[in-house]
Write a protein that holds these residues in place. Structure first.
Motif, short mmCIF file in Angstrom:
data_model
loop_
_atom_site.label_atom_id
_atom_site.label_comp_id
_atom_site.label_asym_id
_atom_site.label_seq_id
_atom_site.Cartn_x
_atom_site.Cartn_y
_atom_site.Cartn_z
N LEU A 121 0.83 -1.20 0.00
CA LEU A 121 0.00 0.00 0.00
C LEU A 121 0.87 1.26 0.00
O LEU A 121 0.65 2.20 -0.78
N ARG A 122 1.86 1.28 0.85
CA ARG A 122 2.73 2.44 0.98
C ARG A 122 3.71 2.53 -0.18
O ARG A 122 4.05 3.62 -0.63
N TYR A 123 4.14 1.37 -0.67
CA TYR A 123 5.01 1.33 -1.85
C TYR A 123 4.28 1.94 -3.06
O TYR A 123 4.84 2.75 -3.81
N ALA A 124 3.02 1.54 -3.24
CA ALA A 124 2.23 2.04 -4.37
C ALA A 124 1.99 3.54 -4.26
O ALA A 124 2.02 4.27 -5.26
N GLN A 125 1.73 4.01 -3.05
CA GLN A 125 1.48 5.43 -2.83
C GLN A 125 2.65 6.29 -3.29
O GLN A 125 2.46 7.38 -3.84
N ASN A 126 3.85 5.76 -3.14
CA ASN A 126 5.05 6.55 -3.43
C ASN A 126 5.72 6.20 -4.75
O ASN A 126 6.75 6.79 -5.09
N ASN A 143 -8.28 -12.79 25.76
CA ASN A 143 -9.47 -12.60 26.61
C ASN A 143 -9.87 -11.13 26.75
O ASN A 143 -10.76 -10.79 27.53
N ILE A 144 -9.22 -10.27 25.97
CA ILE A 144 -9.52 -8.83 26.01
C ILE A 144 -10.30 -8.45 24.76
O ILE A 144 -9.86 -8.71 23.64
N LYS A 145 -11.48 -7.85 24.92
CA LYS A 145 -12.31 -7.47 23.77
C LYS A 145 -11.65 -6.37 22.94
O LYS A 145 -11.68 -6.39 21.73
N LYS A 146 -11.08 -5.39 23.59
CA LYS A 146 -10.45 -4.29 22.87
C LYS A 146 -9.20 -3.84 23.60
O LYS A 146 -9.26 -3.45 24.77
N ASP A 147 -8.07 -3.90 22.91
CA ASP A 147 -6.80 -3.49 23.51
C ASP A 147 -6.65 -1.98 23.34
O ASP A 147 -6.43 -1.48 22.23
N LYS A 148 -6.74 -1.25 24.44
CA LYS A 148 -6.68 0.22 24.39
C LYS A 148 -5.28 0.73 24.09
O LYS A 148 -5.10 1.90 23.75
N THR A 149 -4.27 -0.15 24.22
CA THR A 149 -2.89 0.28 23.94
C THR A 149 -2.55 0.16 22.45
O THR A 149 -1.50 0.63 22.01
N LEU A 150 -3.43 -0.49 21.69
CA LEU A 150 -3.18 -0.70 20.26
C LEU A 150 -3.33 0.61 19.50
O LEU A 150 -4.31 1.34 19.68
N GLN A 151 -2.36 0.90 18.63
CA GLN A 151 -2.45 2.10 17.81
C GLN A 151 -3.60 1.94 16.80
O GLN A 151 -3.85 0.84 16.32
N PRO A 152 -4.30 3.04 16.48
CA PRO A 152 -5.41 2.94 15.52
C PRO A 152 -4.93 2.54 14.13
O PRO A 152 -3.74 2.69 13.81
N LYS A 153 -5.84 2.05 13.31
CA LYS A 153 -5.52 1.67 11.94
C LYS A 153 -4.99 2.87 11.17
O LYS A 153 -5.59 3.95 11.20
N ASP A 154 -3.90 2.67 10.48
CA ASP A 154 -3.31 3.72 9.64
C ASP A 154 -3.69 3.44 8.19
O ASP A 154 -3.09 2.59 7.53
N LYS A 155 -4.71 4.13 7.70
CA LYS A 155 -5.20 3.91 6.34
C LYS A 155 -4.59 4.92 5.37
O LYS A 155 -4.47 6.09 5.69
N ILE A 156 -4.23 4.42 4.19
CA ILE A 156 -3.61 5.26 3.17
C ILE A 156 -4.70 6.03 2.41
O ILE A 156 -5.68 5.45 1.94
N LYS A 157 -4.52 7.33 2.30
CA LYS A 157 -5.46 8.16 1.55
C LYS A 157 -4.76 8.64 0.28
O LYS A 157 -3.83 9.44 0.31
N SER A 158 -5.20 8.10 -0.84
CA SER A 158 -4.60 8.43 -2.13
C SER A 158 -5.60 8.14 -3.24
O SER A 158 -6.39 7.19 -3.15
N LYS A 159 -5.57 8.93 -4.30
CA LYS A 159 -6.45 8.71 -5.44
C LYS A 159 -6.11 7.41 -6.17
O LYS A 159 -6.92 6.89 -6.95
N LYS A 160 -4.91 6.88 -5.91
CA LYS A 160 -4.52 5.62 -6.54
C LYS A 160 -5.31 4.44 -5.98
O LYS A 160 -5.45 3.41 -6.64
N MET A 161 -5.79 4.57 -4.77
CA MET A 161 -6.45 3.45 -4.09
C MET A 161 -7.88 3.29 -4.60
O MET A 161 -8.67 4.23 -4.52
N VAL A 162 -8.21 2.11 -5.13
CA VAL A 162 -9.51 1.89 -5.75
C VAL A 162 -10.17 0.63 -5.19
O VAL A 162 -9.49 -0.29 -4.71
N GLU A 163 -11.50 0.59 -5.26
CA GLU A 163 -12.26 -0.60 -4.86
C GLU A 163 -12.22 -1.62 -6.00
O GLU A 163 -12.19 -1.26 -7.18
#
Length: 382
Positions: free
Chosen positions: A66-71, A202-222
């Motif tokens: 994803l990051r390779y394509a962005q750059n 056994n933990i539903k949500k790990d609060k120490t986990l960093q949030p998802k880092d999503k790539i925002k670029s016009k190259k990214m398509v469905e």
């Protein structure tokens, strides 16, 4: 140029946040083995861990791509999957996202191919990506042939290529065809990811986990946004069978079979169904116990394309909608019998073709001998 970056080569995870920890992994079996105290050298543990590690490797490399394509200025479109896309449901006869959030092409009822990643370059090249930790990659060639053929059919305006990403030490890479670009990374380990899963199971949500880092670029398509050439899997299969058997003089139209466009379909389907016999006709050939079958039981005959490009005869006996047996011969002429996956596409194919073929598709044992001879002559002379 699509050269591997140093960041991918050394498996640097500094630019992907905690993204691979946000993916869902099938660890139920692996965790049960750990809870039972199964030794890490036990074949059961090794098999389960390698399967899990392959999943993690695929997600890790996808995040890096994803990051390779962005750059990378050569890449103009990159297909999203996983939690990066908008979760469109799996659609028939087009590229879409499966329930497992993978890039797939499927019919209404069956998945035809799955792609680890996919992107398009400014030179009108469409790359599909294969990532694997398997050290011997010879079995990968057959999958590549099928996927390339499918993409050539549905994307006729692109040059289809493959990017293969392996760990150092993989063997058999000289066997890959010219359309493949090969990248090697350092040895990958998923142990840290497994340790995290065990620690937080056994933990539903790990609060120490960093949030998802999503790539925002016009190259990214469905996936569904790519325009495809219309293709109907079963309709095309039926059409090929009809033409193969419609020659006025010969039992099989060999010129049609070996036409390069038809061989592209052969690479996709791997087998063409050409007719049937009754069990009594092939009792000796297939070592059948006739007491197990009704006298009207059909044996469907197919032309299977081997990885060497040789085309051979194989035989299918379908007892009911979900029970299908494949009979085939190896290079030494030894017969083998294999029960096919009841949910695999071959079961559906044989069922469909059996319904299509009327009595005009009935073959004789003599026909089989002629077809075998013609196929062998064609292969040895090519």
């Amino acid at each position: 140029m699509l050269d591997i970056s140093k960041s991918i080569k050394v498996l640097d995870d500094n630019d992907i946040s905690d993204n691979i920890l946000h993916y869902e992994y099938n660890t139920k079996h692996l965790l049960s083995l750990i809870e039972k105290g199964i030794d890490k050298d036990d074949p059961l543990y090794l098999s389960s861990f390698r399967s899990f590690e392959g999943e993690v490797f695929e997600n890790f490399i996808y995040e890096k791509l994803l990051r390779y394509a962005q750059n990378n200025d050569d890449i103009v479109k990159f297909v999203l999957k996983g939690y990066h896309q908008n979760r469109f449901k799996s659609l028939p006869n087009t590229l879409s996202i499966s329930e497992k959030q993978q890039i797939v092409y499927r019919t209404k009822s069956r998945e035809i191919s799955e792609f680890d990643a996919m992107f398009i370059t400014k030179n009108n090249e469409l790359y599909f990506v294969e990532m694997t930790l398997v050290k011997s990659v010879l079995k990968l060639r057959k999958r590549l042939r099928k996927k390339k053929a499918l993409l050539e059919i549905v994307f006729p305006n692109y040059e289809i290529k493959a990017l293969i990403i392996l760990n150092d030490g993989a063997t058999g890479v000289k066997q890959f065809p010219d359309y493949c670009k090969i990248w090697f990374t350092e040895e990958f380990s998923a142990q840290k990811v497994l340790d995290y899963i065990i620690l937080n199971k056994n933990i539903k949500k790990d609060k120490t986990l960093q949030p998802k880092d999503k790539i925002k670029s016009k190259k990214m398509v469905e996936a569904h946004s790519l325009k495809l050439h219309p293709f109907r899997y079963y309709n095309t299969m039926s059409w090929i069978t009809k033409i193969l058997r419609s020659h006025k003089k010969y039992i099989l139209d060999m010129n049609f079979l070996y036409n390069h466009k038809i061989q592209r379909y052969h690479n996709l389907y791997n087998k063409f169904y050409i007719g049937f016999l009754h069990v009594g006709d092939v009792q000796k050939l297939l070592s059948l116990d006739l007491s197990e079958y009704d006298s009207s039981q059909r044996v469907v005959v197919a032309l299977e394309k081997k990885h060497t490009d040789e085309i051979v005869l194989t035989y299918y006996i379908q007892l009911n909608r979900k029970t299908l047996y494949l009979y085939s011969f190896n290079d030494e002429g030894v017969l083998s019998k294999e029960k096919k996956d009841p949910y695999g596409i071959t079961v559906t194919e044989v069922f469909h073709m059996n319904k299509m073929m009327d009595e005009s598709y009935l073959l004789t044992f003599g026909n089989l001998k002629v077809i075998k001879r013609l196929l062998k002559e064609k292969f040895t002379s090519s």
